[in-house]
Write an enzyme that holds these catalytic residues in place. Structure first.
Site, PDB file in Angstrom:
ATOM      1  N   TRP A   9       0.852  -1.189   0.000  1.00 20.58           N
ATOM      2  CA  TRP A   9       0.000   0.000   0.000  1.00 20.58           C
ATOM      3  C   TRP A   9       0.889   1.241   0.000  1.00 20.58           C
ATOM      4  O   TRP A   9       1.793   1.355   0.831  1.00 20.58           O
ATOM      5  CB  TRP A   9      -0.876  -0.043   1.245  1.00 20.58           C
ATOM      6  CG  TRP A   9      -1.868   1.055   1.386  1.00 20.58           C
ATOM      7  CD1 TRP A   9      -2.639   1.583   0.402  1.00 20.58           C
ATOM      8  CD2 TRP A   9      -2.200   1.743   2.588  1.00 20.58           C
ATOM      9  NE1 TRP A   9      -3.452   2.573   0.916  1.00 20.58           N
ATOM     10  CE2 TRP A   9      -3.204   2.691   2.259  1.00 20.58           C
ATOM     11  CE3 TRP A   9      -1.776   1.653   3.906  1.00 20.58           C
ATOM     12  CZ2 TRP A   9      -3.765   3.540   3.201  1.00 20.58           C
ATOM     13  CZ3 TRP A   9      -2.341   2.492   4.852  1.00 20.58           C
ATOM     14  CH2 TRP A   9      -3.324   3.431   4.492  1.00 20.58           C
TER      15      TRP A   9
ATOM     16  N   ALA B  97      -6.720  -4.527   7.271  1.00 18.54           N
ATOM     17  CA  ALA B  97      -7.702  -3.499   6.915  1.00 18.54           C
ATOM     18  C   ALA B  97      -8.945  -4.076   6.250  1.00 18.54           C
ATOM     19  O   ALA B  97      -9.899  -3.339   6.001  1.00 18.54           O
ATOM     20  CB  ALA B  97      -7.061  -2.473   5.979  1.00 18.54           C
TER      21      ALA B  97
ATOM     22  N   ASP C 155      -0.837  -5.313   9.254  1.00 20.38           N
ATOM     23  CA  ASP C 155      -1.834  -4.334   8.827  1.00 20.38           C
ATOM     24  C   ASP C 155      -3.042  -5.131   8.346  1.00 20.38           C
ATOM     25  O   ASP C 155      -2.976  -5.809   7.320  1.00 20.38           O
ATOM     26  CB  ASP C 155      -1.268  -3.461   7.704  1.00 20.38           C
ATOM     27  CG  ASP C 155      -2.228  -2.349   7.291  1.00 20.38           C
ATOM     28  OD1 ASP C 155      -3.366  -2.330   7.804  1.00 20.38           O
ATOM     29  OD2 ASP C 155      -1.845  -1.501   6.460  1.00 20.38           O
TER      30      ASP C 155
ATOM     31  N   LYS D  48     -13.472  -0.423   6.025  1.00 17.56           N
ATOM     32  CA  LYS D  48     -14.050  -1.256   4.980  1.00 17.56           C
ATOM     33  C   LYS D  48     -15.129  -2.182   5.528  1.00 17.56           C
ATOM     34  O   LYS D  48     -16.261  -2.190   5.049  1.00 17.56           O
ATOM     35  CB  LYS D  48     -12.963  -2.082   4.294  1.00 17.56           C
ATOM     36  CG  LYS D  48     -12.190  -1.339   3.212  1.00 17.56           C
ATOM     37  CD  LYS D  48     -11.223  -0.349   3.779  1.00 17.56           C
ATOM     38  CE  LYS D  48     -10.409   0.349   2.697  1.00 17.56           C
ATOM     39  NZ  LYS D  48      -9.488   1.346   3.251  1.00 17.56           N
TER      40      LYS D  48
END
Length: 417
Positions: free
Chosen positions: A150, A233, A231, A266
């Protein structure tokens, strides 16, 4: 326009015009534009009615909207009826939010006496705080980051002056994880380094580690002494809430210490509420209080008290059995929608190209996949077919619907991808 000097204490003429020369900023350089935001602007300015936006990383339904989940709507209504104050929460947010999110990510049976946590402005805030935490612990910190990753990971690390050690991750020929190359590069990690891993639904490739891969990574971490940072997400967007967290849970239970940056944007659909959590898990229980005070300190330095609205909605949904059941149903519908689009696109491409070389699209998980197209081919998609995606050929599967999938498939084949 002439310069004047006004003696101390003297009156300033009413018609005097002052011009700020900006001396503080004369040495500043124009910062490069964010590529995704620039793409958004190009898309907005395109007058063609059949244009397709596959760039921005938000979920969209079949009508092209990013809907508010009904479970969130119900929680907001209940909050409106019952909330009695808008006063600050604690520096680390509310314990109820932390506990609910840790249960979601690590499982309801995880020993939370091993955890320290702090609410943050979105998953990005958690990532930023995690890097700052690592730099406080080790001024010579290196962070091993997948290639690709990312873009915000690299941007934040560069801004903080933290050296980045890229490790190979994505095989552009097979469009899958190049695990032998990844492990060869991670063999250079040492104690005091951080290895950044994506919990699931890897951004931007959509290619994920498999269960045996997680086992091998754990073995490498134990041998090297490096600290993993996860991470996560997109929990619930891949194979399901529990399945998407399986590798993370095994890793956390196996290594001495883990840093986790979690986002609610999300899977709860609350992007603009900026809701995230940074958690440090240490199997040395004596370290828990130190970790907690450090996380609160970092919040204080960067933004003081974290935002609460989104965190409170998430807490309400996760702690109310009916709201949680409704939310899980809505999230599953989102996941199934993306899987259906992936399957349809792979089938359309196989039919048009006479090849199964796009089968990886059905195997990938989450919102994103990387096509493996050149920047010139991506440009051709934009110019000739009004299809907008990032130059590295990352496409947001959730930007499609059943009607636009055939349009995209035809464009991809015509551009020779």
């Amino acid at each position: 326009g002439a310069e004047i000097t006004v003696p101390k204490g003297a009156a300033v003429p009413q018609d005097t015009v002052f011009t700020w020369k900006g001396r503080m900023w004369l040495n500043d350089k124009q910062q490069p534009a964010d590529k995704i935001l620039a793409l958004v602007q190009l898309y907005k300015e395109d007058p063609r009615e059949n244009k397709i936006d596959l760039g921005v990383g938000v979920y969209k339904d079949a009508s092209g909207q990013t809907p508010i989940m009904q479970s969130i709507k119900k929680a907001e209504h209940l909050l409106w009826e019952t909330q009695e104050t808008k006063s600050y929460v604690g520096l680390a947010g509310t314990p109820e939010f932390s506990e609910a999110m840790i249960n979601l990510v690590l499982g309801k049976n995880f020993d939370q006496s091993l955890t320290a946590s702090a609410a943050t402005p979105g998953g990005t805030g958690a990532v930023r705080q995690a890097f700052e935490l690592g730099k406080m612990a080790n001024p010579n910190l290196r962070v091993f980051v997948s290639d690709p990753t990312w873009p915000n990971h690299l941007s934040i690390l560069k801004y903080l002056g933290i050296p980045v050690e890229p490790y190979r991750y994505f095989d552009t020929m097979t469009r899958s994880v190049d695990f032998p190359a990844m492990m060869a590069d991670l063999a250079d990690a040492n104690e005091g380094d951080i290895i950044l891993l994506h919990g699931c639904c890897h951004n931007p490739t959509g290619a994920n580690l498999k269960a045996p891969d997680w086992d091998a990574v754990i073995e490498l971490l134990l041998k090297s002494g490096a600290t993993p940072m996860i991470d996560i997400a997109y929990q619930g967007f891949g194979d399901g809430l529990e399945e998407d967290a399986a590798g993370v849970r095994k890793l956390v239970s196996s290594v001495p210490e883990t840093i986790i940056a979690a986002s609610c944007s999300k899977n709860f659909g609350i992007y603009r509420e900026r809701t995230g959590l940074l958690t440090v898990v240490s199997h040395n229980k004596d370290a828990r209080n130190l970790n907690q005070s450090t996380l609160a300190f970092l919040n204080r330095q960067n933004f003081s008290f974290p935002p609460d609205h989104g965190a409170r909605l998430v807490t309400m949904v996760l702690l109310d059995e009916e709201l949680k059941r409704n939310w899980m149903g809505e999230l599953e519908a989102v996941r199934q929608s993306m899987l259906s689009l992936r399957t349809q696109l792979a089938a359309e491409l196989e039919n048009l190209s006479g090849s199964n070389r796009f089968g990886f699209l059905a195997d990938h998980r989450g919102m994103f996949s990387r096509l493996g197209a050149s920047s010139e081919q991506v440009g051709a998609l934009r110019e000739k077919h009004a299809v907008y995606m990032v130059d590295d050929s990352r496409l947001n599967i959730a930007g499609l619907n059943s009607n636009t999938v055939p349009v995209l498939a035809k464009a991809i084949v015509e551009c020779g991808i």
